[in-house]
Design an enzyme around this catalytic site. Structure first.
Site, PDB file in Angstrom:
ATOM      1  N   ARG A 178      -0.798  -3.686  -1.728  1.00  0.00           N
ATOM      2  CA  ARG A 178       0.229  -4.677  -2.045  1.00  0.00           C
ATOM      3  C   ARG A 178      -0.181  -5.188  -3.455  1.00  0.00           C
ATOM      4  O   ARG A 178      -1.264  -5.322  -4.097  1.00  0.00           O
ATOM      5  CB  ARG A 178       0.046  -5.964  -1.254  1.00  0.00           C
ATOM      6  CG  ARG A 178       0.740  -5.921   0.370  1.00  0.00           C
ATOM      7  CD  ARG A 178       2.188  -5.870  -0.018  1.00  0.00           C
ATOM      8  NE  ARG A 178       2.978  -5.693   1.255  1.00  0.00           N
ATOM      9  CZ  ARG A 178       3.297  -4.793   1.874  1.00  0.00           C
ATOM     10  NH1 ARG A 178       3.012  -3.533   1.445  1.00  0.00           N
ATOM     11  NH2 ARG A 178       3.973  -4.866   3.238  1.00  0.00           N
ATOM     12  N   GLU A 191       7.001  -7.314  -7.827  1.00  0.00           N
ATOM     13  CA  GLU A 191       7.846  -6.295  -7.773  1.00  0.00           C
ATOM     14  C   GLU A 191       9.059  -6.777  -7.320  1.00  0.00           C
ATOM     15  O   GLU A 191       9.246  -7.634  -6.503  1.00  0.00           O
ATOM     16  CB  GLU A 191       7.352  -5.153  -7.052  1.00  0.00           C
ATOM     17  CG  GLU A 191       6.885  -5.314  -5.334  1.00  0.00           C
ATOM     18  CD  GLU A 191       6.306  -4.231  -4.772  1.00  0.00           C
ATOM     19  OE1 GLU A 191       5.316  -3.459  -5.131  1.00  0.00           O
ATOM     20  OE2 GLU A 191       6.845  -3.948  -3.663  1.00  0.00           O
ATOM     21  N   HIS A 247       6.880   1.660  -4.957  1.00  0.00           N
ATOM     22  CA  HIS A 247       6.589   1.245  -3.533  1.00  0.00           C
ATOM     23  C   HIS A 247       7.286   2.324  -2.490  1.00  0.00           C
ATOM     24  O   HIS A 247       8.263   1.653  -1.709  1.00  0.00           O
ATOM     25  CB  HIS A 247       7.023  -0.242  -3.141  1.00  0.00           C
ATOM     26  CG  HIS A 247       6.456  -0.775  -2.093  1.00  0.00           C
ATOM     27  ND1 HIS A 247       6.154  -2.162  -1.981  1.00  0.00           N
ATOM     28  CD2 HIS A 247       5.620  -0.242  -0.967  1.00  0.00           C
ATOM     29  CE1 HIS A 247       5.367  -2.342  -0.881  1.00  0.00           C
ATOM     30  NE2 HIS A 247       5.248  -1.434  -0.230  1.00  0.00           N
TER      31      HIS A 247
HETATM   32  C1  GLV Z   1       4.842  -0.821   3.125  1.00  0.00           C
HETATM   33  O1  GLV Z   1       4.549  -1.312   2.165  1.00  0.00           O
HETATM   34  C2  GLV Z   1       4.533  -1.641   4.653  1.00  0.00           C
HETATM   35  O2  GLV Z   1       4.087  -2.503   4.386  1.00  0.00           O
HETATM   36  O3  GLV Z   1       5.190  -1.097   5.534  1.00  0.00           O
END
Ligand code: GLV
Length: 328
Positions: free
Chosen positions: A240, A269, A287
């Site tokens: 994250r 982000e 991401h």
């Molecule tokens: C993606 O980042 C998730 O947490 O599924």
């Protein structure tokens, strides 16, 4: 019995909307607008359930303004967009989407590690810019993956998947640090050795971050931690944004405190720290670690099945705060 009303906060697979529509009156967002908190609150009026992605913040203020809401189902394994304490206090169920994305995300973590260590993005930009005029002995020389030391910070399911890939596929020595140590059988299966955070930082040739974001993991990797890493090391963040201090990382990359980084997640982000955009030795992706269509479909189906299970039978599949469920 009248149907519950639910909101799907972002665009999603039409077949998942169709499944939800068999059980609920569905308000969907197939134009994929990104709503402000006030717009989300307005859309949630009279809704008992919401299908969220990791982008919608569910906090005490929103819950106070949406008294009909009973369940929020995240199409993500991470749930730092949820204020779980506030949800539990309000009696609102939270669910996430674990397991179905583990192997896909571990694949991506490994791909980003390889792209970073072997400088693939830098080399591709060079080629596309028409700068390749001759061979040279050290052109885009990177660092080896096979036989090197793989460090993993956060050894949950995805971390273990990355450890298995490194140990079994590439003969890497795997070390890890985690809030709690794995049991001996899992350590043996992953061929992973538990070490302190200091040893992890100082010994890893490639350090992969896979820990959940929370107040206690905020800036777990900042200037002080980067300074403890090898100058030849690479850092990979698929966890994250906010776990890494992006400004400190950009400086470390510029100063060659570490060799390179691969980042799939960013503080704030979809904005990316401008200093990161200005350094060459970083691979940046938006991401997408869980982004294969089968996996995204499985995540969406799990979020939908949580809404259906809870709102029609009181039985969610992957509750995060089961203490709000009625006692049998
Ligand atoms: C993606 O980042 C998730 O947490 O599924």
């Amino acid at each position: 019995m009248s149907k519950s009303n639910i909101l799907i906060a972002r665009a999603v697979f039409p077949e998942v909307i169709a499944k939800l529509a068999q059980h609920f009156d569905v308000d969907s967002n197939q134009t994929d607008q990104v709503w402000t908190p006030a717009q989300l609150i307005a859309k949630l009026q009279g809704k008992q359930g919401v299908f969220t992605t990791g982008s919608e913040r569910i906090d005490g203020a929103l819950l106070a303004a949406c008294p009909a809401l009973k369940v929020c189902a995240n199409m993500a394994v991470g749930y730092n967009n949820f204020d779980l304490e506030a949800m539990t206090a309000a009696g609102v169920l939270a669910t996430n989407a674990p397991d179905v994305l583990t192997e896909t995300t571990a694949d991506f973590g490994f791909a980003l590690l390889m792209a970073t260590a072997r400088r693939m993005a830098e080399a591709e930009h060079f080629l596309r810019a028409g700068q390749w005029s001759k061979w040279s002995y050290d052109m885009f020389a990177g660092s080896d993956i096979h036989g090197s030391t793989l460090g993993i910070l956060g050894m949950g399911r995805i971390g273990q998947g990355i450890a298995r890939r490194g140990a079994l596929g590439f003969g890497m020595k795997v070390i890890y640090h985690n809030r709690s140590r794995l049991d001996a059988a899992t350590e043996a299966e992953c061929q992973a050795r538990y070490v302190s955070k200091e040893e992890l930082l100082g010994s890893a040739d490639h350090l992969v971050l896979v820990l959940p974001y929370s107040a206690s993991s905020h800036h777990a990797i900042g200037a002080a931690e980067l300074a403890q890493m090898k100058p030849s090391a690479t850092l990979i963040n698929i966890a994250r944004g906010g776990i890494v201090d992006d400004a400190a990382l950009a400086l470390a990359l510029r100063n060659k405190t570490i060799a390179a980084a691969g980042l799939d997640v960013f503080e704030g982000e979809p904005k990316v720290h401008p200093d990161l955009l200005g350094v060459p030795n970083v691979v940046l992706t938006p991401h997408i670690a869980s982004a294969t269509l089968p996996t995204r479909l499985a995540m969406a189906n799990l979020a939908a099945d949580n809404l259906i299970g809870f709102l029609t039978q009181g039985k969610p599949l992957t509750p995060l705060n089961p203490e709000v469920l009625p006692k049998p």
